[in-house]
Design an enzyme around this catalytic site. Structure first.
Site, mmCIF file in Angstrom:
data_model
loop_
_atom_site.group_PDB
_atom_site.id
_atom_site.type_symbol
_atom_site.label_atom_id
_atom_site.label_comp_id
_atom_site.label_asym_id
_atom_site.label_seq_id
_atom_site.Cartn_x
_atom_site.Cartn_y
_atom_site.Cartn_z
ATOM 1 N N PHE A 81 0.862 -1.176 0.000
ATOM 2 C CA PHE A 81 0.000 0.000 0.000
ATOM 3 C C PHE A 81 0.901 1.228 0.000
ATOM 4 C CE2 PHE A 81 -4.525 0.899 0.642
ATOM 5 C CZ PHE A 81 -5.070 -0.335 0.314
ATOM 6 N N ARG A 97 -0.765 9.636 -0.521
ATOM 7 C CA ARG A 97 -1.931 10.083 -1.291
ATOM 8 C C ARG A 97 -1.890 11.559 -1.654
ATOM 9 N NH1 ARG A 97 -6.440 6.539 2.009
ATOM 10 N NH2 ARG A 97 -5.770 4.589 1.062
ATOM 11 N N LEU A 136 -14.772 5.369 -4.708
ATOM 12 C CA LEU A 136 -13.370 5.044 -4.492
ATOM 13 C C LEU A 136 -12.916 3.805 -5.248
ATOM 14 C CD1 LEU A 136 -11.037 6.119 -2.613
ATOM 15 C CD2 LEU A 136 -11.365 3.977 -1.423
ATOM 16 N N ARG A 189 -3.090 10.874 5.965
ATOM 17 C CA ARG A 189 -3.151 9.495 6.458
ATOM 18 C C ARG A 189 -2.655 8.511 5.407
ATOM 19 N NH1 ARG A 189 -6.590 5.336 5.651
ATOM 20 N NH2 ARG A 189 -8.349 6.515 4.803
ATOM 21 N N GLU A 216 -6.595 1.860 -3.247
ATOM 22 C CA GLU A 216 -5.154 1.929 -3.466
ATOM 23 C C GLU A 216 -4.568 0.532 -3.668
ATOM 24 O OE1 GLU A 216 -3.453 4.999 -0.988
ATOM 25 O OE2 GLU A 216 -1.843 3.603 -0.496
ATOM 26 N N GLN A 218 -8.065 14.699 3.421
ATOM 27 C CA GLN A 218 -7.346 13.963 2.382
ATOM 28 C C GLN A 218 -8.170 13.771 1.108
ATOM 29 O OE1 GLN A 218 -6.513 9.485 2.738
ATOM 30 N NE2 GLN A 218 -4.510 10.428 2.883
ATOM 31 N N HIS A 251 -11.834 12.285 0.683
ATOM 32 C CA HIS A 251 -11.861 10.927 1.210
ATOM 33 C C HIS A 251 -11.835 10.830 2.725
ATOM 34 C CE1 HIS A 251 -11.275 6.653 1.148
ATOM 35 N NE2 HIS A 251 -10.085 6.733 1.722
ATOM 36 N N HIS A 257 -8.210 11.421 -1.948
ATOM 37 C CA HIS A 257 -7.649 10.149 -2.413
ATOM 38 C C HIS A 257 -7.441 10.279 -3.916
ATOM 39 C CE1 HIS A 257 -7.299 5.934 -3.397
ATOM 40 N NE2 HIS A 257 -7.346 5.609 -2.125
HETATM 41 C C1 FAD Z 1 -14.847 3.930 0.045
HETATM 42 C C2 FAD Z 1 -13.903 3.917 1.192
HETATM 43 C C3 FAD Z 1 -12.885 2.987 1.256
HETATM 44 C C4 FAD Z 1 -12.001 2.976 2.331
HETATM 45 N N1 FAD Z 1 -11.003 2.034 2.383
HETATM 46 C C5 FAD Z 1 -10.181 1.985 3.458
HETATM 47 C C6 FAD Z 1 -9.198 0.956 3.592
HETATM 48 O O1 FAD Z 1 -9.076 0.057 2.771
HETATM 49 N N2 FAD Z 1 -8.393 0.966 4.678
HETATM 50 C C7 FAD Z 1 -8.508 1.933 5.645
HETATM 51 O O2 FAD Z 1 -7.755 1.883 6.613
HETATM 52 N N3 FAD Z 1 -9.447 2.895 5.553
HETATM 53 C C8 FAD Z 1 -10.289 2.946 4.489
HETATM 54 N N4 FAD Z 1 -11.247 3.923 4.412
HETATM 55 C C9 FAD Z 1 -11.437 4.834 5.544
HETATM 56 C C10 FAD Z 1 -12.204 4.127 6.637
HETATM 57 O O3 FAD Z 1 -13.088 3.191 6.080
HETATM 58 C C11 FAD Z 1 -13.015 5.093 7.476
HETATM 59 O O4 FAD Z 1 -12.197 6.157 7.907
HETATM 60 C C12 FAD Z 1 -13.530 4.365 8.708
HETATM 61 O O5 FAD Z 1 -14.239 3.217 8.323
HETATM 62 C C13 FAD Z 1 -14.397 5.226 9.598
HETATM 63 O O6 FAD Z 1 -14.896 4.399 10.615
HETATM 64 P P1 FAD Z 1 -15.659 4.977 11.847
HETATM 65 O O7 FAD Z 1 -15.920 3.839 12.765
HETATM 66 O O8 FAD Z 1 -14.931 6.137 12.402
HETATM 67 O O9 FAD Z 1 -17.017 5.539 11.230
HETATM 68 P P2 FAD Z 1 -18.055 4.919 10.139
HETATM 69 O O10 FAD Z 1 -17.745 3.527 9.756
HETATM 70 O O11 FAD Z 1 -18.200 5.941 9.092
HETATM 71 O O12 FAD Z 1 -19.378 4.849 10.998
HETATM 72 C C14 FAD Z 1 -20.014 6.010 11.481
HETATM 73 C C15 FAD Z 1 -21.138 5.558 12.378
HETATM 74 O O13 FAD Z 1 -21.672 6.694 13.030
HETATM 75 C C16 FAD Z 1 -23.060 6.667 12.965
HETATM 76 N N5 FAD Z 1 -23.527 8.054 13.011
HETATM 77 C C17 FAD Z 1 -23.093 9.113 12.286
HETATM 78 N N6 FAD Z 1 -23.779 10.218 12.619
HETATM 79 C C18 FAD Z 1 -24.654 9.848 13.585
HETATM 80 C C19 FAD Z 1 -25.633 10.529 14.335
HETATM 81 N N7 FAD Z 1 -25.858 11.824 14.165
HETATM 82 N N8 FAD Z 1 -26.367 9.822 15.223
HETATM 83 C C20 FAD Z 1 -26.170 8.498 15.395
HETATM 84 N N9 FAD Z 1 -25.238 7.803 14.717
HETATM 85 C C21 FAD Z 1 -24.499 8.473 13.836
HETATM 86 C C22 FAD Z 1 -23.393 5.930 11.688
HETATM 87 O O14 FAD Z 1 -24.663 5.339 11.797
HETATM 88 C C23 FAD Z 1 -22.283 4.893 11.636
HETATM 89 O O15 FAD Z 1 -22.665 3.745 12.342
HETATM 90 C C24 FAD Z 1 -12.142 3.939 3.351
HETATM 91 C C25 FAD Z 1 -13.169 4.874 3.289
HETATM 92 C C26 FAD Z 1 -14.033 4.878 2.216
HETATM 93 C C27 FAD Z 1 -15.103 5.948 2.171
#
Ligand code: FAD
Length: 607
Positions: free
Chosen positions: A117, A283, A249, A406, A252, A237, A364, A239
């Site tokens: 990566f 990135r 997306l 990141r 990578e 960031q 991203h 991407h």
């Molecule tokens: C397409 C894509 C591919 C990616 N690929 C990678 C990868 O391969 N490797 C890597 O390390 N990172 C990757 N990332 C980044 C990574 O996936 C995210 O940064 C990470 O998953 C965020 O996780 P989180 O638990 O912080 O929030 P999320 O998984 O975004 O979850 C947010 C949670 O908060 C809840 N929520 C939000 N607002 C409210 C509210 N007002 N009230 C109640 N609940 C709420 C939602 O319901 C959800 O359950 C990727 C991101 C994207 C978009």
């Protein structure tokens, strides 16, 4: 209105929230998760490429090398103690996920398989290392499924399709939160000793984004509106490889498996910008390089995109040129990048096995967010003062282990490492803490604001304002920035907010699943975070990581090895343009690794 009481409330059911909930409950706390989405629909499920950990299954690797790459990739703005914790804890956290049942891809010997990566190297930048553990290209999906099952097993209570709109504060403590049950429109107050925000990012501030529609930053905005500073908001960031025009997306991992970026002349242009690591530079570097190519007229057909090529004949040609013995074929690509092929065929009508993919940089990931220490406790100033009862983890938090940029795979690591640490800390905290009473009328202000939105009689619909904001932020606070445009952006957000307050209208006046109302609410959150981003970006007069100023092109380590803290000063819970934003740059970057090892001292980034 209903009131619920739990030792700990976790807002958000993505990877960070579920990991925190699991560990708080394992530690004996009575835990509830409140989430606006069904847990497995969280954006973590969209993470494709992998999760970084120095397991050393295929190449020699060490956590210290992972920490070094994280600090260097972050352009030296990362707090080095946090990067060290991230890299060290990653190893057993990944093995633990495996033991919970996560079906990682395997090597022929049965170990967890790893892929390359961007920015991940061995021996302090010597050569690319295979560090990303993955379950095909569905790693995040598998993490969510695994953790959700474990939470159920541990009797974590879930309030699903509950939208949190406010934080409950009393006596200087966070004492819970306020949510709306989407199915009924009813208010619920969650009273807790500890509340952890894990609400993910806010890519929807920008027009072209990889982020799901739900990523509107409402958790961060709720905290910010209660006077908690946001840290390093200027670092967002882009991407490099979003599907052209859509922003969806393309992982990578495609370049990790040998994919190559090409301009209209078929040139592998990354050779110019990052001669040693080329397409796998970090990135920020690759996104800027794509923009430079486009500006030089080298975009495909003179347009603002380039090609990403994973066709076996292209990949094998470059592998041979690099003297590598490895070769790929169609069956291999189809297996390890199954999701990618599907996305391209479905959304772009392009088959990556026979044609190159059209790509452009896409908004991203939020490096900035709610400031925390390495135990996910929210800290509110340069003295690391803890706000009792409030925690944050995952993308909405800023530990800051990612600094100014990141590295790929490090977000998933962040979720499980700091989600777990937060959960453990909460379990310990709630044992010794008493419930502090809720404030009088905890729903008062959010109820009044929702009523205002519901009854506003303007002409502009939320989606129109949202589009205006997204286009403006893309043009003025995007990959390249400049003082005049940033100052305009600050004024533009104010004008948009004025329209939001005076000229909004929504159609649905009902209470059940009023998505019209909630989208308008989310837009208010996006506007507040857009303003914090533009103000922080205007203030930082240097270029570093994801923040690239055309009027200040150099990184300035003399002045700017500091974090930005931006605080909303307002006597109203829902700011109008009478609120002021206060910027504080007294929080120094932690340099604890550099103090012991000169390799961690900031130096120009060369790839
Ligand atoms: C397409 C894509 C591919 C990616 N690929 C990678 C990868 O391969 N490797 C890597 O390390 N990172 C990757 N990332 C980044 C990574 O996936 C995210 O940064 C990470 O998953 C965020 O996780 P989180 O638990 O912080 O929030 P999320 O998984 O975004 O979850 C947010 C949670 O908060 C809840 N929520 C939000 N607002 C409210 C509210 N007002 N009230 C109640 N609940 C709420 C939602 O319901 C959800 O359950 C990727 C991101 C994207 C978009």
């Amino acid at each position: 209105m209903q009131t619920h009481q739990f030792d700990a409330i976790i807002v958000g059911a993505g990877g960070a929230g579920l990991m925190a909930a699991l560990y708080a409950s394992k530690g004996g706390a009575k835990v509830a998760v409140v989430s606006k989405l069904y847990p497995t629909r969280s954006h973590t499920g969209a993470a494709l490429g992998g999760i970084g950990a120095a397991l050393g299954n295929l190449d020699e690797d060490k956590p210290l090398w992972h920490a070094y790459d994280t600090v260097k990739g972050g352009d030296y703005l990362a707090d080095q103690n946090a990067a060290k914790v991230l890299a060290e804890n990653a190893v057993d956290a990944v093995i633990e996920l495996e033991h919970m049942g996560l079906p990682f891809d395997r090597t022929p010997e049965g170990r967890i398989s790893q892929r390359r990566f961007g920015g991940h190297t061995s021996n302090f930048g010597e050569k690319a290392v295979r560090r990303a553990c993955h379950a095909a290209d569905r790693t995040g999906h598998m993490i969510l499924q695994t953790l959700y099952q474990q939470c159920i097993k541990n009797d974590v209570k879930f309030f699903v399709e509950f939208h949190v709109v406010d934080v409950a504060m009393n006596q200087g403590h966070c004492v819970g939160c306020v949510a709306i049950e989407l199915g009924t429109g009813e208010f619920h107050v969650f009273h807790a000793k500890a509340t952890l925000f894990a609400t993910g990012g806010w890519g929807r501030v920008w027009q072209i984004t990889s982020n799901a529609h739900s990523l509107t930053g409402d958790g961060a905005a709720a905290v910010y509106r209660r006077g908690v500073p946001m840290q390093d908001m200027e670092f967002f960031q882009f991407h490099p490889t979003g599907l052209y025009g859509l922003g969806v997306l393309l992982t990578e991992g495609i370049r990790g498996e040998g994919g190559i970026l090409l301009n209209r002349h078929g040139e592998r242009f990354m050779e110019k910008y990052a001669p040693s690591i080329k397409d796998l530079a970090s990135r920020d570097v690759v996104s800027r390089s794509i923009y430079m190519e486009v500006r030089a007229g080298n975009g495909i057909g003179g347009k603002d995109y380039v090609h990403l090529d994973i066709r076996p004949q292209t990949v094998n040609r470059y592998l041979a040129e690099a003297g590598e013995t490895r070769r790929v074929d169609e069956a291999f690509v189809a297996r390890v990048l199954a999701e990618t092929l599907d996305v391209c065929r479905t959304y772009a009508g392009v088959d990556p096995l026979t044609e190159p993919m059209p790509i452009q940089p896409t908004a991203h990931y939020a490096m900035g967010g709610i400031p925390t220490n390495v135990d996910a406790e929210v800290v509110i100033d340069e003295n690391w003062t803890v706000l009792p009862g409030m925690y944050a983890a995952g993308e909405c938090a800023c530990v800051s282990c990612h600094g100014a940029n990141r590295l790929g795979t490090n977000s998933l690591v962040d979720l499980i490492v700091f989600g777990r640490r937060g959960g453990m800390k909460i379990a310990e905290y709630v044992k010794g803490a008493d419930f502090i009473p809720l404030p009088a009328n905890p729903t008062g202000e959010s109820e009044a604001e929702l009523k205002r939105i519901r009854s506003s009689k303007g002409k502009t619909r939320p989606y129109q304002l949202r589009q205006d904001m997204q286009k403006m932020m893309m043009a003025k606070v995007g990959v390249f920035r400049e003082g005049k445009a940033l100052a305009e952006a600050v004024d533009d957000v104010k004008a948009l907010r004025e329209r939001y307050r005076t000229d909004l209208t929504i159609d649905d006046q009902g209470y059940k699943f009023n998505t019209d109302l909630m989208e308008a609410w989310e837009l208010g959150c996006l506007l507040d975070l857009a303003e914090a981003t533009a103000v922080s970006a205007l203030n930082r007069t240097e270029s570093r990581g994801g923040h690239s100023r055309e009027d200040y092109q150099e990184r300035d380590d003399e002045k700017w090895l500091v974090h930005t803290l931006v605080t909303l000063k307002s006597d109203k819970a829902y700011a109008d343009n009478s609120a002021t934003l206060e910027i504080n740059t007294n929080k120094k970057v932690d340099m604890s690794l550099a103090a012991e090892d000169p390799r961690f001292v900031p130096k120009p980034r060369v790839y």
